[in-house]
Scaffold this motif. Sequence first.
Motif, PDB file in Angstrom:
ATOM      1  N   ALA A 146       0.853  -1.189   0.000  1.00 10.50           N
ATOM      2  CA  ALA A 146       0.000   0.000   0.000  1.00 10.50           C
ATOM      3  C   ALA A 146       0.889   1.239   0.000  1.00 10.50           C
ATOM      4  O   ALA A 146       2.001   1.211   0.524  1.00 10.50           O
ATOM      5  N   VAL A 147       0.383   2.308  -0.612  1.00 10.44           N
ATOM      6  CA  VAL A 147       1.100   3.584  -0.646  1.00 10.44           C
ATOM      7  C   VAL A 147       0.117   4.680  -0.253  1.00 10.44           C
ATOM      8  O   VAL A 147      -0.915   4.855  -0.896  1.00 10.44           O
ATOM      9  N   VAL A 148       0.442   5.397   0.813  1.00 10.27           N
ATOM     10  CA  VAL A 148      -0.408   6.489   1.302  1.00 10.27           C
ATOM     11  C   VAL A 148       0.338   7.799   1.058  1.00 10.27           C
ATOM     12  O   VAL A 148       1.407   8.028   1.626  1.00 10.27           O
ATOM     13  N   CYS A 149      -0.237   8.664   0.210  1.00  7.35           N
ATOM     14  CA  CYS A 149       0.397   9.925  -0.167  1.00  7.35           C
ATOM     15  C   CYS A 149      -0.237  11.100   0.565  1.00  7.35           C
ATOM     16  O   CYS A 149      -1.403  11.049   0.973  1.00  7.35           O
ATOM     17  N   GLY A 150       0.519  12.175   0.679  1.00  5.70           N
ATOM     18  CA  GLY A 150       0.071  13.326   1.446  1.00  5.70           C
ATOM     19  C   GLY A 150      -1.158  14.017   0.899  1.00  5.70           C
ATOM     20  O   GLY A 150      -1.911  14.651   1.651  1.00  5.70           O
ATOM     21  N   ASP A 151      -1.365  13.897  -0.412  1.00  4.14           N
ATOM     22  CA  ASP A 151      -2.524  14.562  -1.020  1.00  4.14           C
ATOM     23  C   ASP A 151      -3.717  13.627  -1.171  1.00  4.14           C
ATOM     24  O   ASP A 151      -4.687  13.957  -1.848  1.00  4.14           O
ATOM     25  N   GLU A 152      -3.646  12.466  -0.503  1.00  2.98           N
ATOM     26  CA  GLU A 152      -4.733  11.493  -0.613  1.00  2.98           C
ATOM     27  C   GLU A 152      -5.358  11.144   0.741  1.00  2.98           C
ATOM     28  O   GLU A 152      -6.100  10.170   0.851  1.00  2.98           O
ATOM     29  N   VAL A 153      -5.057  11.939   1.763  1.00  4.30           N
ATOM     30  CA  VAL A 153      -5.631  11.711   3.087  1.00  4.30           C
ATOM     31  C   VAL A 153      -6.383  12.963   3.529  1.00  4.30           C
ATOM     32  O   VAL A 153      -6.096  14.072   3.081  1.00  4.30           O
ATOM     33  N   SER A 154      -7.335  12.780   4.422  1.00  3.69           N
ATOM     34  CA  SER A 154      -8.151  13.905   4.886  1.00  3.69           C
ATOM     35  C   SER A 154      -7.367  14.854   5.778  1.00  3.69           C
ATOM     36  O   SER A 154      -7.667  16.051   5.852  1.00  3.69           O
ATOM     37  N   ALA A 155      -6.358  14.327   6.456  1.00  3.55           N
ATOM     38  CA  ALA A 155      -5.519  15.148   7.328  1.00  3.55           C
ATOM     39  C   ALA A 155      -4.089  14.613   7.247  1.00  3.55           C
ATOM     40  O   ALA A 155      -3.856  13.435   7.538  1.00  3.55           O
ATOM     41  N   PRO A 156      -3.118  15.431   6.844  1.00  5.72           N
ATOM     42  CA  PRO A 156      -1.734  14.969   6.692  1.00  5.72           C
ATOM     43  C   PRO A 156      -0.988  14.921   8.022  1.00  5.72           C
ATOM     44  O   PRO A 156      -1.500  15.350   9.061  1.00  5.72           O
ATOM     45  N   LYS A 157       0.213  14.376   7.999  1.00  9.57           N
ATOM     46  CA  LYS A 157       1.086  14.427   9.170  1.00  9.57           C
ATOM     47  C   LYS A 157       1.226  15.893   9.605  1.00  9.57           C
ATOM     48  O   LYS A 157       1.299  16.762   8.756  1.00  9.57           O
ATOM     49  N   PRO A 158       1.207  16.196  10.906  1.00  9.68           N
ATOM     50  CA  PRO A 158       1.381  15.319  12.078  1.00  9.68           C
ATOM     51  C   PRO A 158       0.124  14.615  12.579  1.00  9.68           C
ATOM     52  O   PRO A 158       0.154  13.962  13.615  1.00  9.68           O
ATOM     53  N   ASP A 159      -0.992  14.755  11.885  1.00 12.82           N
ATOM     54  CA  ASP A 159      -2.193  14.002  12.250  1.00 12.82           C
ATOM     55  C   ASP A 159      -1.916  12.508  12.073  1.00 12.82           C
ATOM     56  O   ASP A 159      -1.165  12.116  11.173  1.00 12.82           O
ATOM     57  N   PRO A 160      -2.504  11.646  12.880  1.00 14.35           N
ATOM     58  CA  PRO A 160      -2.265  10.203  12.752  1.00 14.35           C
ATOM     59  C   PRO A 160      -2.947   9.545  11.562  1.00 14.35           C
ATOM     60  O   PRO A 160      -2.673   8.372  11.259  1.00 14.35           O
ATOM     61  N   THR A 161      -3.826  10.285  10.858  1.00 14.11           N
ATOM     62  CA  THR A 161      -4.598   9.692   9.761  1.00 14.11           C
ATOM     63  C   THR A 161      -3.757   8.927   8.741  1.00 14.11           C
ATOM     64  O   THR A 161      -4.155   7.823   8.320  1.00 14.11           O
ATOM     65  N   PRO A 162      -2.620   9.451   8.270  1.00 11.78           N
ATOM     66  CA  PRO A 162      -1.860   8.688   7.265  1.00 11.78           C
ATOM     67  C   PRO A 162      -1.467   7.292   7.735  1.00 11.78           C
ATOM     68  O   PRO A 162      -1.586   6.316   6.971  1.00 11.78           O
ATOM     69  N   TYR A 163      -1.022   7.177   8.974  1.00 15.45           N
ATOM     70  CA  TYR A 163      -0.609   5.861   9.465  1.00 15.45           C
ATOM     71  C   TYR A 163      -1.800   4.955   9.737  1.00 15.45           C
ATOM     72  O   TYR A 163      -1.746   3.741   9.478  1.00 15.45           O
ATOM     73  N   LEU A 164      -2.876   5.511  10.244  1.00 17.73           N
ATOM     74  CA  LEU A 164      -4.083   4.716  10.457  1.00 17.73           C
ATOM     75  C   LEU A 164      -4.644   4.221   9.123  1.00 17.73           C
ATOM     76  O   LEU A 164      -5.115   3.080   9.020  1.00 17.73           O
ATOM     77  N   THR A 165      -4.580   5.069   8.115  1.00 18.56           N
ATOM     78  CA  THR A 165      -5.038   4.681   6.770  1.00 18.56           C
ATOM     79  C   THR A 165      -4.191   3.537   6.232  1.00 18.56           C
ATOM     80  O   THR A 165      -4.719   2.568   5.651  1.00 18.56           O
ATOM     81  N   ALA A 166      -2.886   3.619   6.422  1.00 15.19           N
ATOM     82  CA  ALA A 166      -1.991   2.567   5.933  1.00 15.19           C
ATOM     83  C   ALA A 166      -2.293   1.231   6.589  1.00 15.19           C
ATOM     84  O   ALA A 166      -2.344   0.186   5.917  1.00 15.19           O
ATOM     85  N   ALA A 167      -2.499   1.244   7.901  1.00 13.81           N
ATOM     86  CA  ALA A 167      -2.815  -0.003   8.596  1.00 13.81           C
ATOM     87  C   ALA A 167      -4.121  -0.598   8.082  1.00 13.81           C
ATOM     88  O   ALA A 167      -4.225  -1.821   7.882  1.00 13.81           O
ATOM     89  N   ASP A 168      -5.112   0.255   7.838  1.00  8.33           N
ATOM     90  CA  ASP A 168      -6.388  -0.217   7.301  1.00  8.33           C
ATOM     91  C   ASP A 168      -6.199  -0.864   5.926  1.00  8.33           C
ATOM     92  O   ASP A 168      -6.779  -1.918   5.638  1.00  8.33           O
ATOM     93  N   LEU A 169      -5.396  -0.216   5.081  1.00  8.27           N
ATOM     94  CA  LEU A 169      -5.156  -0.748   3.734  1.00  8.27           C
ATOM     95  C   LEU A 169      -4.428  -2.091   3.784  1.00  8.27           C
ATOM     96  O   LEU A 169      -4.648  -2.962   2.935  1.00  8.27           O
TER      97      LEU A 169
END
Length: 215
Positions: free
Chosen positions: A126-149
């Motif tokens: 899986a690849v999670v990019c900064g322009d494909e998440v609702s909230a970028p780092k430092p929000d935890p969303t990118p890592y939570l999204t990756a685990a879900d994927l």
Amino acid sequence: MLFDMDGTLVDSEKVWDVALYELAARAGGTLSPAARHAMVGSSMATSMRILREDLGQPDRDEAADVEWIESRVEELFAQGLVWRPGALELLHAVRAAGLPTALVTSTGRRLVEIALNTLGRENFDAVVCGDEVSAPKPDPTPYLTAADLLGVKIAECVAIEDSPTGLASAVASGAAVLAVPAELELPPTDGVHLRDSLEGVDLAFLGSVLTSIHG
């Protein structure tokens, strides 16, 4: 396994240095070291806001600046990226062991696709990019999204980061975290393993990072 990209797997922050300083010069100014440091690990939108504030040009056209800098970085990425010490060996070991692996980056998809020519698309499930998440780092969303994927629990993941922004994201997500500083010093943080580089990091060490934090 959850890997950050810029400064963690590849030495691409120096590429961003070139483009950002060039953009500031095109704007008739000079990017301060403090502003550049504040951009490390941040989203494009945050970096452009910092640039405008640093240059004292709040009305600059963000879309035009983003297009210019992405085109310039694309040129530089296409010339090839240099692996950080120990990163390629660790990535190969993780893949050989069959561990689910994701790339979790603040960089946008357009540039990540170029970087994957160096990183190897086959190395990531899986690849999670900064322009494909609702909230970028430092929000935890990118890592939570990756685990879900990946279909795994975040508490069962080890995240590897190099910047304060990325570190904050990984820690907040609940992942076990290995911090390997590149451009910026990272202070000791409770529950975070800190190493000078990825050289010598193997599967046994990653396992110890996971068990020492989550038991």
